[in-house]
Design an enzyme around this catalytic site. Structure first.
Site, short mmCIF file in Angstrom:
data_model
loop_
_atom_site.label_atom_id
_atom_site.label_comp_id
_atom_site.label_asym_id
_atom_site.label_seq_id
_atom_site.Cartn_x
_atom_site.Cartn_y
_atom_site.Cartn_z
N CYS A 20 -5.47 -2.86 2.72
CA CYS A 20 -5.31 -2.76 4.15
C CYS A 20 -6.33 -2.88 5.12
O CYS A 20 -6.86 -4.02 5.38
CB CYS A 20 -4.41 -1.71 4.53
N LYS B 125 -9.85 2.97 -1.79
CA LYS B 125 -9.97 2.32 -0.62
C LYS B 125 -11.38 2.68 0.11
O LYS B 125 -11.45 4.01 0.37
CB LYS B 125 -8.81 2.55 0.34
N GLU C 215 0.86 -1.19 0.11
CA GLU C 215 -0.04 -0.11 0.03
C GLU C 215 0.97 1.34 -0.03
O GLU C 215 1.85 1.42 0.57
CB GLU C 215 -0.84 -0.05 1.37
#
Length: 260
Positions: free
Chosen positions: A144, A110, A44
Site C-alpha cells: 500500500c 510493511k 492488504e
C-alpha cells in the site's frame, strides 16, 4: 525457464474485523481460479480490514491465517500473496506473504506505515525488502503506502521482474493510485500489479478497487475497475521484458544509493 506467468487479482470487500469469515470468503474466491493461474493476489490485511485493533486481531505465525493460506496454495496449486496483521516477539506487523503450492513461505513487513491513520502508533515498521524466486521469475512484494516511495521500490540492476503492491487504498486518493502504479512500472522496467479492496470499512472509508496490472512500458494490461468479487487474470511474458531491457538499457545508468 518459465517465459509466461499467469497472475490473478482478487478484488473484493473485506468483512470488518472478522478473520474467520474472511478466511472462508476468500478461500471460496481462490477456489474459482484454481487451475487458471500461477499467482493469486489478495488485498492488504485481507482477514480484518485496515484496523488498528492489533491486540485483538493479530495472528501469530502458527495460526490460523498462515496454515490456512498454505492449505489453499497446496489444494488449488497456486501461489497466494496478500497481507495480514501479525504478532511476533510482542510486536505487531502489517505482514505481506507469498506462499507457494510447494509450501515455501516468504514474508515482508510493511516499511512505510501510514501515519495519517496512526498505523505507526500500532505497528512496527519492517526494514528489509523481500524478493521472491518463483517459476524463474523474481518478484518483489510491497504494501500500500510503500507505493508513494520510489526509492524503496527501486529496481536495482533488474533485481526483480514483477512488483506487487497489496493495498487498502481509499477512493478519495484514487488518482494517486492510478498515477503511481504505471510510474513504478516505467521507472523500474518491470511488470507492476496493484491489488486493492472495494466496499466500505468499519471506519467509514470507501474503497473503489481499481486493481490493475501494467507492462514495463506502462501499458495497462488488466483493470478490475470498481466491481466487487471480481478476478482478473493476466499472462505476463518474460521474453518481452528481457527484450526491452536489452534494447533500452536505461537501468545501467541508474544512480547508485544506499538506504539507511
Amino acid at each position: 525457464m518459465a517465459d509466461s506467468l499467469r497472475i490473478s487479482m482478487i478484488q473484493s470487500h473485506i468483512i470488518w474485523e472478522d478473520r474467520d469469515e474472511n478466511l472462508g470468503y476468500y478461500g471460496e474466491l481462490l477456489r474459482r481460479v484454481s487451475g487458471k493461474t500461477d499467482i493469486a493476489v489478495l488485498p492488504e490485511t485481507f482477514t480484518t480490514g485496515f484496523s488498528m485493533e492489533v491486540e485483538k486481531l493479530a495472528d501469530t505465525m502458527d495460526g490460523p491465517t498462515v496454515p490456512t493460506i498454505k492449505g489453499w496454495a497446496a489444494k488449488y496449486n497456486l501461489a497466494v500473496a496478500g497481507s495480514f496483521i501479525a504478532k511476533e516477539d510482542g510486536k505487531y506487523f502489517n505482514r505481506a506473504f507469498f506462499i507457494t503450492p510447494e509450501g515455501d513461505e516468504y514474508y515482508y513487513d510493511k516499511r512505510h506505515l501510514f501515519r495519517m491513520a496512526a498505523e505507526d502508533k500500532h505497528f512496527t515498521a519492517g526494514d528489509k525488502r523481500t524478493v521472491i524466486k518463483y517459476k524463474d521469475w523474481n518478484i518483489c512484494l510491497l504494501v500500500c503506502y510503500d507505493l508513494r516511495f520510489p526509492v524503496w521500490s527501486r529496481n536495482v540492476d533488474n533485481e526483480y521482474d514483477l512488483l506487487i503492491y497489496v493495498a487498502n487504498w481509499p477512493e478519495p486518493r484514487k488518482k494517486v493510485w492510478k498515477a503511481l502504479l504505471p510510474a513504478r512500472a516505467i521507472e523500474n522496467m518491470a511488470y507492476v500489479c496493484g491489488v486493492n479492496r472495494v466496499g466500505i470499512d468499519g471506519k467509514g472509508s470507501t474503497y473503489r478497487g481499481d486493481s490493475m496490472i501494467f507492462s514495463p512500458k506502462g501499458k495497462k494490461l488488466a483493470d478490475a475497475g470498481k466491481r466487487e468479487e471480481i478476478t482478473r487474470t493476466c499472462t505476463l511474458n518474460k521474453s518481452d521484458l528481457e527484450e526491452l531491457r536489452a534494447k533500452f538499457p536505461a537501468w545501467k545508468d541508474a544512480d547508485a544509493f544506499s538506504i539507511i
